[in-house]
Write a protein that holds these residues in place. Structure first.
Motif, PDB file in Angstrom:
ATOM      1  N   ALA A 121      -0.483  -0.604  -0.648  1.00  0.00           N
ATOM      2  CA  ALA A 121       0.296  -1.706  -0.087  1.00  0.00           C
ATOM      3  C   ALA A 121       0.885  -2.588  -1.177  1.00  0.00           C
ATOM      4  O   ALA A 121       1.809  -3.362  -0.925  1.00  0.00           O
ATOM      5  N   GLN A 122       0.371  -2.462  -2.391  1.00  0.00           N
ATOM      6  CA  GLN A 122       0.891  -3.304  -3.459  1.00  0.00           C
ATOM      7  C   GLN A 122       2.157  -2.719  -4.074  1.00  0.00           C
ATOM      8  O   GLN A 122       2.736  -3.304  -4.975  1.00  0.00           O
ATOM      9  N   ASN A 123       2.557  -1.553  -3.615  1.00  0.00           N
ATOM     10  CA  ASN A 123       3.790  -0.969  -4.117  1.00  0.00           C
ATOM     11  C   ASN A 123       4.968  -1.785  -3.609  1.00  0.00           C
ATOM     12  O   ASN A 123       5.216  -1.867  -2.424  1.00  0.00           O
ATOM     13  N   PRO A 124       5.721  -2.420  -4.538  1.00  0.00           N
ATOM     14  CA  PRO A 124       6.758  -3.359  -4.103  1.00  0.00           C
ATOM     15  C   PRO A 124       8.088  -2.707  -3.775  1.00  0.00           C
ATOM     16  O   PRO A 124       9.010  -3.369  -3.342  1.00  0.00           O
ATOM     17  N   ARG A 125       8.194  -1.385  -3.963  1.00  0.00           N
ATOM     18  CA  ARG A 125       9.498  -0.762  -3.838  1.00  0.00           C
ATOM     19  C   ARG A 125       9.999  -0.843  -2.407  1.00  0.00           C
ATOM     20  O   ARG A 125       9.212  -0.737  -1.463  1.00  0.00           O
TER      21      ARG A 125
END
Lengths: 123, 114, 880
Positions: free
Chosen positions: C271-275
């Motif tokens: 969930a920390q993937n900002p893409r």
């Protein structure tokens, strides 16, 4: 060779001698054909002793060979042809022998069955 | 003298069970007992005694153990198990039925035929 | 004593029986003596009355009910004695069986470890894999299963009660900071992945739902291997920081070495993937979803819930989710393409084992015939026929099991080397080991073999009547000759299959090795490369970094040319992009696909790809100038057949504007030397990296490679390049380095492996078959010595006898060859389906292999034939 007892789990295997004895006894009171012999034995033993044909007829052959019975073709009540067997004088003697032996056997076994000797005692 | 009769099949087991029922006993003693009581009427080949004992042990009707005999030598003693006691009862019944049935034929009177 | 104890205490039982009978005899003797009988007479009488003690004992044993065990014991002892008396026979039989059964056991061990085991997680039966599924539309290329989009996953995870769902996607990157920078494989995972799979961390904790939120503090779980490598396995690693992709992650735990998905060294919260594509319901960035059924839930119930959620989402989000559902299937280990290879090998070793069995059968048959007299005697003396048959079967079983045991021993030695030699590494190799199933298999096979060759002597001549064998000389040769001939035919046929297969595989390998790959394989180094993660968000800096890489690369001595390339040929990885030649854009499923490759202008020189028409790229092709594309000749032929492609326009999925075709180059066998010809997507096109729009530069750079043409041995430059290209931050890494030659070779690794193995099996089979033929012929001619004597006495020459024997052999060999040829032809069909690049049946190779085998077999028969012809007529006749 087997005699069937009416209880399937109590098949009794008798030796030739015993069957011979029964056949001779049945014939003591007059000639009969094989089928009747078997029926008589069954009836008189209250169905305990059921002789298979596979034992009866060879037994009769054996007795004939030994000269204790003779066979003759005749007519039944229903006018069918059948082989009738009858006791010979030799057969009569054999019957007495077998009977006495059987009685002794029964008595001997009875003695063991009734015995109440203390354990370990012998002689 | 009339030749000895052979024991009817299954009767040997019965006799053995009855003898052992009287108390723990070794093979030779059983043979002697059979001999004595039968008064030479019944012929029990000693060779068929031991296989019969082993067979009864295998079926759980007898239990065996080694113990000191009366002469001081060690011998294998047999005793009756509870199962054996039950079997003794049913075998006795069987024998009585058989003997009774044969006896009935032997007592056949003239009118009994057919 | 219970029945079981009686079984085990055999010696004790015997002793007791002996003592019991002895006691009886002693007592009886004593009693007789007491009655006045003389001691010797008493003893004799007692003995007589008891009967023969042995007989009594025998009957007692019968009564015990363990007779069969005693008999078995006796039989086994007899068999061992017999075998010891003929050590030669035993040795040959055992060795043959050991080889055959050992090879079979090795293959089975591998199959059991790789194919038959479930995934290596707790309670594998409750694990499922969930995919998105397009309803009613099955793409001929992809099928109907798709990776998840993140929003779809979140909805399913929340709404499907029967499943505990976890997601992961590949997110490899550079680890920098203290120590050398290295590129590691990594996964972005949902917090519950480890708990769903039942894996506990060996240090610290696993990720928690609090970590798995956008904007939470970056937390990561590292692998045990990384822990050892970079932190020396120290407990202080938990809580320390690891710099990954230029971001500092706090290590919260260490995953055990047994937990490997795609070899990941780092697990970060997905969930920390900002893409942005993470928030698009229509984007499917390779998210895999695995789930575990909650206690009491069934797969059917889970599927029903998934269907409901699917319908719901389709109604709410028609553009992305129309006709799309979700499907759950049992999770199985990924074995790649090894399954067909393993089954092929199993077939081959089974043939070898069969030949070994036939050999042993023929040995047993010969021996049985020579034992006829002995057997007849024993039957006449009263040994029951049943007992003899039982003894014979026991012998076969003993042979079979001994051979099998030796085979297991051989397998124990051979399994690990075999696994190590597997090309490209065997998936699941760590689970290949000899365990109970393998032993059970070996036992089963041994018994089956024993049964098989035990049948042989039984199947020949009719029932052994004592008289004929005892009366005459006792050679029932005719009966065994037919069966022996059948054996020879069978062996030839079986060996033929293996030989021809090996030959065809060898021929295939030769042909594939000489195939033109479309590139110049020599002196080219390829390597994946990652630029510094810290600059990835700035397209301008990224482009500059790549330019620097090229410039600095040029300055390295030994480097002739250097280029960037998106997907290196003959290596795993490809970029399939849809294209069309005229608007409107076709339906997604109707669009043809081509392999797209973004490169820099020197690519052609580096690879040595011939330019067929027009030009390749140059420095003028950059952002802002006309977008250009260069296609390969296959695509030119298919798309623009007949016409000149130069100047034509090509629309692709890469950009809204069409590209102009400026050149045509030679075709490159991207899928490898073996697989390319039959690949589904063979069209190729190239476009300049410089023209990749800013928005895509980052994504392209995350998986970029460089290719270098060198003037020296390519691998010698690796360290220099690594040093030169490490960038200002020292964190630009080279990884997955290989020369083009190595890559090309690797594409033929499977075929090479099969050639080696099949060649070995074929050689073994041929040897066994020739030994068998030699043995049988030697035996049979030995039996016919008198016949030859008579012939020679009647005027035949030695030559005639040789011709006679050879003629008979030739007939059998011919029959076997014919049978074998048919079987081999069928085997070729199988090979063609299972082995990539397999050539069609070539008569010359076929014929050559047949000839080799026939020749070998004839030679094997020649020796005994010649010996037979040397027989002195007089001696021969006298022998009768």
């Amino acid at each position: 060779m087997t005699l069937h007892s009416s209880r399937p789990d109590a098949r009794t295997d008798l030796l030739h001698g015993t069957l011979d004895m029964l056949i001779l006894r049945t014939l003591q009171w007059g000639p009969q054909h094989g089928y009747a012999i078997g029926q008589t034995i069954r009836a008189q033993s209250s169905d305990v002793l059921q002789v298979e044909a596979g034992s009866l007829y060879p037994g009769l052959q054996r007795l004939a060979k030994k000269g204790w019975v003779t066979a003759k073709w005749g007519q039944t009540e229903a006018n069918q042809r059948a082989k009738f067997y009858r006791l010979t004088p030799e057969g009569k003697k054999q019957l007495l022998r077998e009977e006495s032996r059987w009685n002794e056997l029964v008595q001997a076994i009875g003695r063991v069955m009734k015995a109440a000797l203390a354990p370990g005692t012998e002689e | 003298m009339a030749p000895k009769s052979d024991l009817p099949q299954g009767t040997l087991d019965l006799l053995i069970l009855k003898i052992v029922a009287l108390g723990p006993v070794h093979g030779y003693a059983i043979a002697q007992r059979l001999q004595q009581v039968s008064r030479d009427v019944v012929q029990v080949p000693q060779g068929s005694l031991y296989p019969a004992l082993h067979r009864l042990e295998n079926r759980g009707l007898l239990a065996a153990g080694w113990d000191e005999s009366e002469t001081g030598r060690e011998a294998k003693f047999y005793r009756l198990t509870r199962k054996g006691r039950a079997a003794l009862g049913s075998e006795t019944e069987n024998w009585q039925r058989l003997a009774g049935a044969i006896g009935a034929i032997l007592k056949l009177s003239e009118g009994g035929a057919e | 004593m219970t029945w079981l104890r009686r079984l085990l205490r055999h010696a004790e039982m015997e002793d007791q029986l002996d003592r019991e009978l002895r006691f009886h005899l002693e007592r009886h003797t004593a009693d007789l003596i007491a009655r006045g009988v003389a001691p010797d007479d008493a003893r004799r009488q007692a003995r007589l009355e008891l009967g023969g003690p042995e007989q009594v004992k025998e009957q007692c044993r019968d009564a015990r009910g363990t007779r069969w065990v005693d008999d078995l014991r006796q039989d086994v002892r007899y068999v061992l004695r017999t075998l010891r008396r003929r050590p030669g026979f035993a040795a040959v039989a055992l060795l043959t069986l050991a080889l055959g059964s050992g090879a079979t056991t090795v293959i089975f061990t591998v199959m059991h470890g790789v194919l038959f085991k479930p995934v290596p997680f707790a309670d594998p039966a409750t694990l499922v894999k969930v995919d998105e599924q397009t309803k009613g539309i099955v793409d001929y290329r992809w099928g109907d299963r798709w990776a998840f989009s993140y929003p779809n996953f979140l909805d399913c995870q929340r709404d499907v009660r029967s499943l505990d769902m976890a997601a992961f996607r590949y997110g490899g990157g550079t680890v920098s900071g203290s120590g050398d920078p290295e590129f590691v494989d990594a996964l972005q995972v949902s917090a519950n992945l480890m708990s769903v799979l039942g894996v506990a961390p060996i240090a610290g904790r696993s990720l928690l739902p609090e970590d798995d939120r956008p904007g939470a503090a970056p937390a990561a779980v590292i692998s045990q291997a990384l822990w050892q490598r970079r932190f020396g396995g120290a407990p202080s690693a938990v809580g320390a920081t690891v710099t990954f992709e230029s971001m500092p992650y706090t290590i919260v735990g260490v995953a055990p070495a047994t937990f490997t998905i795609r070899g990941a060294d780092i697990l970060t919260p997905i969930a920390q993937n900002p893409r942005p594509f993470m928030r698009l319901r229509g984007a499917h960035p390779g998210i895999s979803v695995w789930a575990r059924l909650r206690p009491g839930a069934t797969r059917a119930a889970a599927q029903a819930e998934l269907d409901a959620v699917g319908r719901n989402l389709a109604a709410h989000y028609p553009e992305s989710n129309a006709n799309r559902g979700f499907i759950a299937e049992p999770l199985r280990p990924d074995v790649g393409g090894v399954r067909p290879t393993l089954w092929l090998l199993m077939g081959a070793v089974a043939l070898v084992l069969l030949i070994a069995c036939v050999n042993v059968a023929s040995l047993l048959l010969a021996r049985a015939v020579s034992q006829d007299r002995e057997v007849a005697l024993r039957v006449a003396l009263g040994a029951g026929r049943g007992r003899l048959v039982r003894q014979h079967l026991t012998e076969s079983a003993v042979l079979g099991i001994s051979g099998g045991t030796l085979g297991v021993g051989l397998a124990a030695i051979g399994v690990q080397p075999f696994v190590l030699l597997w090309p490209g590494g065997l998936p699941g190799a760590d689970r290949v080991q000899l365990d109970w199933s393998v032993l059970a298999f070996a036992l089963g096979v041994s018994l089956a073999c024993g049964f098989l060759f035990g049948l042989a002597p039984v199947l020949r001549a009719p029932s052994q009547r004592p008289d004929p064998a005892l009366r005459a000389g006792g050679r029932s040769v005719t009966g065994s000759r037919q069966l022996h001939s059948v054996f020879i035919v069978a062996e030839i046929a079986l060996a033929m299959v293996l030989l021809v297969s090996a030959g065809m595989l060898g021929r295939t390998l030769l042909r594939l090795s000489s195939v033109d790959p479309g590139v110049n394989l020599r002196n080219v180094l390829t390597s994946r490369m990652a630029v510094s993660p810290s600059i990835l968000s700035d397209p301008g800096r990224v482009r500059a970094a790549w330019q620097t890489v090229i410039d600095r690369g040029h300055r390295v001595p030994g480097v002739r040319a250097i280029a960037m390339v998106d997907t290196v040929p003959m290596r795993a990885g490809n970029n399939q992009v849809g294209y069309w030649t005229a608007p409107p854009e076709p339906e997604r499923m109707q669009k043809p696909l081509a392999l797209a490759n973004s490169v820099t202008p020197e690519y052609l020189d580096v690879m040595g790809i011939p330019l067929r028409r027009g030009r390749f790229f140059d420095d003028h092709d950059r952002l802002g100038s006309e977008p250009v594309v260069v296609i390969d000749e296959v695509m030119a032929q298919r798309v623009f057949a007949g016409q000149d492609p130069l100047g034509k326009r090509l629309w692709t999925d890469l950009a809204p504007e069409p590209l102009i075709v400026v050149g045509v180059v030679g075709h490159v066998r991207h899928w490898g030397l073996a697989a390319d010809d039959r690949a589904q997507v063979r069209d190729q096109f190239y476009y300049p990296f410089a023209q990749v729009p800013d928005a895509n530069v980052r994504r392209w750079s995350e998986l970029m490679s460089i290719a270098v043409r060198t003037g020296v041995e390519p691998l010698s430059l690796v360290e220099t390049l690594r040093h030169e290209l490490r960038g200002p931050g020292g964190d630009q890494v080279l990884y997955a380095t290989a020369t083009l030659e190595q890559l090309a070779n690797a594409t033929l690794a499977d075929q090479r492996f099969l050639v080696v193995l099949f060649g070995a099996f074929a050689a073994l089979a041929m040897t066994l078959a020739c030994i068998g033929i030699y043995g049988v012929q030697a035996y049979l001619t030995g039996q016919r010595v008198s016949e030859f004597g008579v012939r020679m006495a009647l005027g035949a020459t030695a030559r005639d006898v040789v011709r006679l024997v050879l003629g008979e052999s030739a007939r059998m060999i011919a029959a076997g060859a014919l049978l074998g040829a048919c079987a081999a032809w069928a085997a070729e069909r199988v090979l063609q389906r299972l082995v990539e690049g397999m050539i069609d049946t070539e008569l010359s190779t076929f014929g050559a292999m047949v000839a080799i085998l026939v020749l070998a077999a004839l030679v094997a028969s020649f020796v005994p034939a010649r010996r037979a012809s040397r027989v002195d007529a007089m001696t021969a006749l006298r022998q009768e």
